[in-house]
Design a protein around this motif. Sequence first.
Motif, PDB file in Angstrom:
ATOM      1  N   LEU A  53       0.805  -1.213   0.000  1.00 27.50           N
ATOM      2  CA  LEU A  53       0.000   0.000   0.000  1.00 27.50           C
ATOM      3  C   LEU A  53       0.845   1.273   0.000  1.00 27.50           C
ATOM      4  O   LEU A  53       0.319   2.356  -0.283  1.00 27.50           O
ATOM      5  N   LEU A  75       0.141   5.365  -1.001  1.00 28.00           N
ATOM      6  CA  LEU A  75       0.241   6.474  -0.057  1.00 28.00           C
ATOM      7  C   LEU A  75       1.117   7.587  -0.616  1.00 28.00           C
ATOM      8  O   LEU A  75       0.802   8.775  -0.482  1.00 28.00           O
ATOM      9  N   ARG A 127      -0.190  10.326  -2.790  1.00 29.01           N
ATOM     10  CA  ARG A 127      -0.938  11.384  -2.110  1.00 29.01           C
ATOM     11  C   ARG A 127      -0.059  12.200  -1.170  1.00 29.01           C
ATOM     12  O   ARG A 127      -0.544  12.983  -0.375  1.00 29.01           O
ATOM     13  N   TYR A 158       1.868  11.039   1.292  1.00 32.89           N
ATOM     14  CA  TYR A 158       1.961  10.450   2.632  1.00 32.89           C
ATOM     15  C   TYR A 158       3.153   9.495   2.688  1.00 32.89           C
ATOM     16  O   TYR A 158       3.403   8.759   1.746  1.00 32.89           O
ATOM     17  N   LEU A 206       0.873   6.371   7.889  1.00 38.22           N
ATOM     18  CA  LEU A 206      -0.442   6.717   8.422  1.00 38.22           C
ATOM     19  C   LEU A 206      -0.343   7.017   9.913  1.00 38.22           C
ATOM     20  O   LEU A 206       0.574   6.538  10.583  1.00 38.22           O
ATOM     21  N   TYR A 247      -5.928   0.046   8.281  1.00 36.62           N
ATOM     22  CA  TYR A 247      -5.012   0.912   7.535  1.00 36.62           C
ATOM     23  C   TYR A 247      -5.321   0.861   6.040  1.00 36.62           C
ATOM     24  O   TYR A 247      -5.250   1.874   5.348  1.00 36.62           O
ATOM     25  N   ALA A 248      -5.666  -0.322   5.544  1.00 39.22           N
ATOM     26  CA  ALA A 248      -6.015  -0.447   4.126  1.00 39.22           C
ATOM     27  C   ALA A 248      -7.247   0.391   3.809  1.00 39.22           C
ATOM     28  O   ALA A 248      -7.325   1.033   2.751  1.00 39.22           O
ATOM     29  N   GLN A 294      -8.125   3.095   5.403  1.00 40.13           N
ATOM     30  CA  GLN A 294      -7.685   4.486   5.426  1.00 40.13           C
ATOM     31  C   GLN A 294      -7.025   4.872   4.104  1.00 40.13           C
ATOM     32  O   GLN A 294      -7.241   5.973   3.593  1.00 40.13           O
ATOM     33  N   VAL A 295      -6.215   3.961   3.566  1.00 40.23           N
ATOM     34  CA  VAL A 295      -5.567   4.230   2.278  1.00 40.23           C
ATOM     35  C   VAL A 295      -6.618   4.383   1.191  1.00 40.23           C
ATOM     36  O   VAL A 295      -6.540   5.287   0.341  1.00 40.23           O
ATOM     37  N   ARG A 296      -7.617   3.509   1.210  1.00 42.16           N
ATOM     38  CA  ARG A 296      -8.695   3.602   0.218  1.00 42.16           C
ATOM     39  C   ARG A 296      -9.400   4.958   0.321  1.00 42.16           C
ATOM     40  O   ARG A 296      -9.710   5.590  -0.700  1.00 42.16           O
ATOM     41  N   LEU A 338      -8.128   7.767   1.490  1.00 45.01           N
ATOM     42  CA  LEU A 338      -7.222   8.805   1.004  1.00 45.01           C
ATOM     43  C   LEU A 338      -7.162   8.829  -0.513  1.00 45.01           C
ATOM     44  O   LEU A 338      -7.106   9.899  -1.131  1.00 45.01           O
ATOM     45  N   MET A 339      -7.153   7.660  -1.110  1.00 46.83           N
ATOM     46  CA  MET A 339      -7.102   7.595  -2.572  1.00 46.83           C
ATOM     47  C   MET A 339      -8.371   8.168  -3.184  1.00 46.83           C
ATOM     48  O   MET A 339      -8.344   8.755  -4.268  1.00 46.83           O
TER      49      MET A 339
END
Length: 210
Positions: free
Chosen positions: A119, A123, A126, A128, A131, A186-187, A189-191, A193-194
């Motif tokens: 992931l 990140l 974006r 990052y 996280l 966390y996955a 959260q990444v989704r 953010l994307m």
Amino acid sequence: MGGQPIEQRREGRAAAIWTIPNIISMIRLAGVPLFLWLVIVPEADVLALVVLMVSGFSDWLDGYLARRLDQMSDLGRILDPVADRLYILAAVIGLLWRDIIPWWVAIILPARDAFLWCLVPFLRTRGYSALPVHYLGKAATAALLYAFPLLFLGDGEGTVATLALVFGWAFAVWGIGLYWWAGLLYAWQVRTLMADRSRHAPRVAPDGKP
């Protein structure tokens, strides 16, 4: 103008390498191969557990000193979680080598970390690098680092070994569950953010550990 020197000082501290907390983290990292050697070659479990306990204490100490001495750095944010993962990996390898844990446990824990590493490129698109801290990740790491010493102690005969094995597996099961739960969080959260292109990178906590 008045705020610029302060900002420059903050950037300088963030880029620092040879700080006291970072040196502690580097020493902690150096203990990983020592721990694995003690477990596999002489099977000196007591000494290996001492190394693991010192590592746990230094994990708290470097975070405390980073905040107390205002020596929080980008390198420290990387070294700390890397050390945690390497100790977990080393313990898993040692336990599997000694036939204390089944093969599926030795696969499922590193698989979670590999999943999270996949992931990272998303990140970075974006802006990052990591996280923010989540309490589930901390709880999972703590549970596993309690489980491993108990499982090593349970590799023997007698009442103490039996109790250590029971409690060790209790911590291990909870730790594995929380470890993957935190990873899926966390996955997600990444989704998020994307999907949200307008957001900027957050401030990562000084002792941040996914």
